[in-house]
Design an enzyme around this catalytic site. Structure first.
Site, PDB file in Angstrom:
ATOM      1  N   CYS A  69     -45.691-108.720 -24.370  1.00  0.00           N
ATOM      2  CA  CYS A  69     -45.690-107.259 -24.471  1.00  0.00           C
ATOM      3  C   CYS A  69     -46.970-106.686 -23.842  1.00  0.00           C
ATOM      4  O   CYS A  69     -48.055-106.858 -24.372  1.00  0.00           O
ATOM      5  CB  CYS A  69     -45.556-106.896 -25.949  1.00  0.00           C
ATOM      6  SG  CYS A  69     -46.102-105.252 -26.412  1.00  0.00           S
ATOM      7  N   CYS A  72     -49.072-104.314 -25.908  1.00  0.00           N
ATOM      8  CA  CYS A  72     -49.759-105.059 -26.980  1.00  0.00           C
ATOM      9  C   CYS A  72     -51.048-105.665 -26.449  1.00  0.00           C
ATOM     10  O   CYS A  72     -52.094-105.604 -27.097  1.00  0.00           O
ATOM     11  CB  CYS A  72     -48.889-106.193 -27.513  1.00  0.00           C
ATOM     12  SG  CYS A  72     -47.341-105.668 -28.257  1.00  0.00           S
TER      13      CYS A  72
END
Ligand code: ZN
Length: 151
Positions: A69, A72
């Site tokens: 991600c 993230c």
């Protein structure tokens, strides 16, 4: 009477009783002798997360993330910086949702990155999407102030 708080060690997940009149940043774990606060988030697996959730007297801020991600990964240094600002009032944890999907679903994480604020074992606030350091800190402090009014 001097108040003391239960603080879960970020290294070995043992619960330590820390007197309120001593600086928490200098406190060491009675089991593994690491500092209880090192100004950075602790990585938690499912077992560690359960102990942090159950045994900490301080609020716990959890970052649910995954290696694939991009947002993230972009938020990781911001979350790390937020730990330096929020400790020792808050424990910051990182949970990798790929390795610990059970924790992510227990928290009800739908999109990541997601932050969950736990107070006395309950999720009292959550937010999704990457945030920068100042917003993470401000959001967390505001939610703690709100949660302090809860029974
Ligand atoms: Zn320890």
């Amino acid at each position: 009477m001097t108040a003391a708080r239960n603080i879960v060690c970020p290294h070995c997940a043992r619960t330590n009783r820390v007197p309120a009149d001593r600086p928490a940043r200098a406190a060491r774990c009675g089991a593994c002798h690491h500092l209880l606060f090192e100004g950075r988030p602790a990585k938690a697996n499912a077992a560690g997360f359960a102990k942090h959730r159950r045994n900490n007297d301080i609020p716990v801020l959890v970052d649910v993330w995954a290696p694939w991600c991009d947002p993230c990964r972009a938020m990781a240094p911001m979350f790390e910086q937020a730990a330096a600002e929020l400790e020792p009032d808050v424990r910051l944890l990182k949970v990798n949702s790929e390795e610990e999907p059970g924790v992510a679903s227990e928290l009800g994480a739908r999109g990541i990155p997601a932050l969950f604020l736990l107070h006395k074992g309950k999720v009292v606030a959550q937010t999704a999407g990457a945030m920068e350091t100042s917003r993470i800190v401000a959001w967390t402090r505001a939610q703690i102030a709100k949660a302090a009014g809860l029974p």
